[in-house]
Design a protein around this motif. Sequence first.
Motif, PDB file in Angstrom:
ATOM      1  N   GLY A  72      38.302  31.361  27.779  1.00 41.69           N
ATOM      2  CA  GLY A  72      39.238  31.528  28.885  1.00 41.69           C
ATOM      3  C   GLY A  72      38.947  32.718  29.780  1.00 41.69           C
ATOM      4  N   THR A  73      37.932  33.521  29.439  1.00 41.90           N
ATOM      5  CA  THR A  73      37.660  34.735  30.204  1.00 41.90           C
ATOM      6  C   THR A  73      37.315  34.431  31.653  1.00 41.90           C
ATOM      7  N   GLU A  74      36.493  33.423  31.864  1.00 43.19           N
ATOM      8  CA  GLU A  74      36.074  33.105  33.232  1.00 43.19           C
ATOM      9  C   GLU A  74      37.262  32.740  34.105  1.00 43.19           C
ATOM     10  N   ILE A  75      38.270  32.074  33.537  1.00 37.81           N
ATOM     11  CA  ILE A  75      39.423  31.638  34.329  1.00 37.81           C
ATOM     12  C   ILE A  75      40.205  32.831  34.859  1.00 37.81           C
ATOM     13  N   TRP A  76      40.602  33.755  33.960  1.00 37.43           N
ATOM     14  CA  TRP A  76      41.412  34.881  34.452  1.00 37.43           C
ATOM     15  C   TRP A  76      40.580  35.807  35.334  1.00 37.43           C
ATOM     16  N   LEU A  77      39.291  35.949  35.011  1.00 39.12           N
ATOM     17  CA  LEU A  77      38.437  36.821  35.813  1.00 39.12           C
ATOM     18  C   LEU A  77      38.294  36.265  37.231  1.00 39.12           C
ATOM     19  N   ARG A  78      38.066  34.961  37.332  1.00 37.29           N
ATOM     20  CA  ARG A  78      37.915  34.340  38.644  1.00 37.29           C
ATOM     21  C   ARG A  78      39.199  34.438  39.465  1.00 37.29           C
ATOM     22  N   ASN A  79      40.350  34.244  38.843  1.00 37.57           N
ATOM     23  CA  ASN A  79      41.608  34.243  39.591  1.00 37.57           C
ATOM     24  C   ASN A  79      42.008  35.639  40.041  1.00 37.57           C
ATOM     25  N   VAL A  80      41.734  36.643  39.238  1.00 39.60           N
ATOM     26  CA  VAL A  80      42.008  38.020  39.667  1.00 39.60           C
ATOM     27  C   VAL A  80      41.075  38.402  40.811  1.00 39.60           C
ATOM     28  N   VAL A  81      39.806  38.021  40.711  1.00 33.10           N
ATOM     29  CA  VAL A  81      38.857  38.293  41.791  1.00 33.10           C
ATOM     30  C   VAL A  81      39.280  37.561  43.071  1.00 33.10           C
ATOM     31  N   ALA A  82      39.741  36.314  42.937  1.00 36.33           N
ATOM     32  CA  ALA A  82      40.206  35.557  44.104  1.00 36.33           C
ATOM     33  C   ALA A  82      41.423  36.230  44.747  1.00 36.33           C
ATOM     34  N   LEU A  83      42.342  36.743  43.916  1.00 32.67           N
ATOM     35  CA  LEU A  83      43.500  37.473  44.445  1.00 32.67           C
ATOM     36  C   LEU A  83      43.044  38.693  45.238  1.00 32.67           C
ATOM     37  N   GLU A  84      42.078  39.421  44.697  1.00 33.68           N
ATOM     38  CA  GLU A  84      41.595  40.610  45.406  1.00 33.68           C
ATOM     39  C   GLU A  84      40.924  40.232  46.722  1.00 33.68           C
ATOM     40  N   GLN A  85      40.178  39.133  46.735  1.00 29.88           N
ATOM     41  CA  GLN A  85      39.534  38.694  47.970  1.00 29.88           C
ATOM     42  C   GLN A  85      40.566  38.354  49.043  1.00 29.88           C
ATOM     43  N   CYS A  86      41.657  37.723  48.627  1.00 26.86           N
ATOM     44  CA  CYS A  86      42.667  37.276  49.588  1.00 26.86           C
ATOM     45  C   CYS A  86      43.684  38.360  49.946  1.00 26.86           C
ATOM     46  N   HIS A  87      44.045  39.189  48.980  1.00 25.77           N
ATOM     47  CA  HIS A  87      45.180  40.096  49.192  1.00 25.77           C
ATOM     48  C   HIS A  87      44.814  41.581  49.138  1.00 25.77           C
TER      49      HIS A  87
END
Length: 423
Positions: free
Chosen positions: A284-299
């Motif tokens: 599950g590491t890739e999932i939370w890592l990708r979503n936190v990175v996506a949040l940082e990219q957007c917000h």
Amino acid sequence: MENEDHVTMELQALLDKQPLIQTKRCSIYKVPDQIRETNVKAYIPTVVSIGPLHHGDPRLQKMEDHKLLYYKHFIQRSNASLSELVSCVRWLEPQISACYSEKIDLTVDEFLKVILVDSAFIIEFLFEDEWTKGDIIFSQQWLRNQINSDLILLENQLPFFVLEKIYNLAFASMLPNGGHEFPSFTLLDFAFAFSVSFTFTINKILKPPPHDSSILHFTDMFRYLLLKQQPSGRKDASLALGRCASELAEAGVKFIVNKSSSSMLDLEFKNGTLTIPPIQVEDGTEIWLRNVVALEQCHYPKQHYITDYVRFLGHLMNTNKDAGVLIKAGIIDCIVGGGNYESSVAKLFNDVRKNILVTDTNVDFLQICNDLNGYYKNPWHRMMATLRGDYFATPWKAAGSIAAIVLLILTVIQTVCSILQVK
């Protein structure tokens, strides 16, 4: 002329149309296509939809009846009436809608239903009391883990403020200020984020965010937990690490795990030793890592600290051999399914950092890169590393090398003495 009038009417309609504009309140985003294309499934819920962006997905319908069961139990024990809860959500509706980056294809009434039912489900799920412990979700660990995973997806969020408002309204008399032992919703949210953050082996002495903090939603709380301290400043520059982990190790750099760390950003390079906090890489590491990175990219385009971390480790691990260096040092504890751990880890960090746009970087990471590059370029360090590798890699090699050196010295002394005696 008739065609021109028709075109004029269409162009006028465009002027009259109210465009969808992201406001400062916007905090829940559809992950950009260029980011999601490397792993679409990492951003889509697999069991339960939360909020409007994935509502109605046929794959997730099975959980809808279960959400209604949680909603019913929530209403039954709420101090507030259903009409009071609906009025609360209706009053907040403009603020809630403004939090989503995408157009919501629901009527206002449908939207209100989604928000209230999903809020009730989340609150009941976080409570974990005697009622929920006997439920099928908590009796099947795989299902509970999957819901945990779905709740941290960026596209699968409700604004924190609406959850808190509903929670406080429903249990006003039971909260600490009322003399009872119900935890605040902030504490519930923090406890949930902490419970699913096992992939980063962190210092257990942690404090939840202040009650008046600006936590946006679960994904944002997870990011807060990973940072845990005021990050360093930033500089308008990109990471430029010229060498990967295996090359740095060959030049004498030692990799040490920092087990006392309280943040995943606690990296330090000093006296030829690079210390990095431990991280557990599992399915599950890739999932939370990708979503936190996506949040940082957007917000957080100017505060993408987790993205910096991912990029730095990606630079370190270009190959399986590089990943093996960090695994051997205990920095990465890999429990990904399959036997080729090094390949899985290297691919994970390099895939997550693809198509990521950065404008500045954590100054501490920039300094570490500069110091590592300088250390590698020093020929003395590489020469000493070669000597250690060739002659002192094992106790037997060291003993043999020392014996040879002693023998050489004795031979030189004997030769000098023989020359002096001849004279």
